[in-house]
Design an enzyme around this catalytic site. Structure first.
Site, mmCIF file in Angstrom:
data_model
loop_
_atom_site.group_PDB
_atom_site.id
_atom_site.type_symbol
_atom_site.label_atom_id
_atom_site.label_comp_id
_atom_site.label_asym_id
_atom_site.label_seq_id
_atom_site.Cartn_x
_atom_site.Cartn_y
_atom_site.Cartn_z
ATOM 1 N N ASP A 34 34.431 26.108 45.887
ATOM 2 C CA ASP A 34 34.701 24.668 45.932
ATOM 3 C C ASP A 34 33.410 23.882 46.133
ATOM 4 O OD1 ASP A 34 36.198 22.305 46.003
ATOM 5 O OD2 ASP A 34 36.886 22.603 48.052
ATOM 6 N N THR A 122 40.511 34.604 47.943
ATOM 7 C CA THR A 122 39.996 35.877 48.462
ATOM 8 C C THR A 122 38.772 35.720 49.356
ATOM 9 O OG1 THR A 122 38.622 36.274 46.508
ATOM 10 C CG2 THR A 122 40.870 37.179 46.490
ATOM 11 N N GLY A 123 38.228 34.516 49.456
ATOM 12 C CA GLY A 123 37.076 34.294 50.322
ATOM 13 C C GLY A 123 37.522 33.952 51.728
#
Length: 179
Positions: A34, A122-123
């Site tokens: 992001d 997934t982070g």
């Protein structure tokens, strides 16, 4: 799956019609993918996000919205908000599948032919990588069975481990999550 390809790359450098941003519900940028997309795309993306916030107040988990791409080598950024992993008991699988489905639907609505996805949730949201990859590939494959406008879907992985996991599911969508 001929129209799905896995690459290891910085998603902000991928030349496609649309890149997908793993956003937060505020749409105001953040960390990881992001933040990288907002930094590389410049202020035009944030301005578009402010307009969306004024219109609808952000983006709920599992939904997607579209903005221009600013300085990125794409026409659009599709912002989708993935679920935070809570052990699998809070509809995380369905919400993650919705992220991919809604993003693909929005892409088709805007005549996108090539789209690039990061590994959503997934982070910092801690969704297990293999489980997320299986959901992504299954959802994309199901969508592509019905849609013929999309020419290529890229799964853009930041690291080698994620790439290896995604490739396993693209090569064999019925593979188990163990790796």
């Amino acid at each position: 799956m001929k129209r799905v390809r896995v690459i290891q790359e910085d998603i902000t450098k991928v030349h496609v019609d649309a890149i997908v941003n793993a956003a937060n519900s505020s749409l105001l940028g953040g960390g990881g993918v992001d933040g990288a997309i907002h930094r590389a795309g410049g202020p035009a993306i944030l301005e578009d996000c402010y307009a969306i916030r004024r219109r609808q107040g952000g983006c709920p988990i599992g939904e997607a919205v579209l903005t221009g791409a600013g300085n990125l080598p794409a026409k659009y950024v599709i912002h989708t908000v993935g679920p935070v992993w809570n052990g699998g008991s809070k509809q995380e699988d369905q919400l993650l599948a919705n992220c991919y489905r809604r993003s693909l639907q929005l892409a088709v609505r805007h005549h996108v032919e090539t789209i690039a996805f990061p590994n959503i949730s997934t982070g910092i949201y801690h969704f297990p990588k293999a489980r997320a990859a299986r959901i992504a590939v299954k959802t994309i494959a199901s969508f592509l069975e019905q849609d013929h406008q999309l020419k290529e879907v890229l799964l853009v992985c930041f690291d080698e481990d994620s790439k290896r996991i995604c490739e396993k599911f693209v090569e064999n969508p019925a593979a188990s999550e163990e790796h």
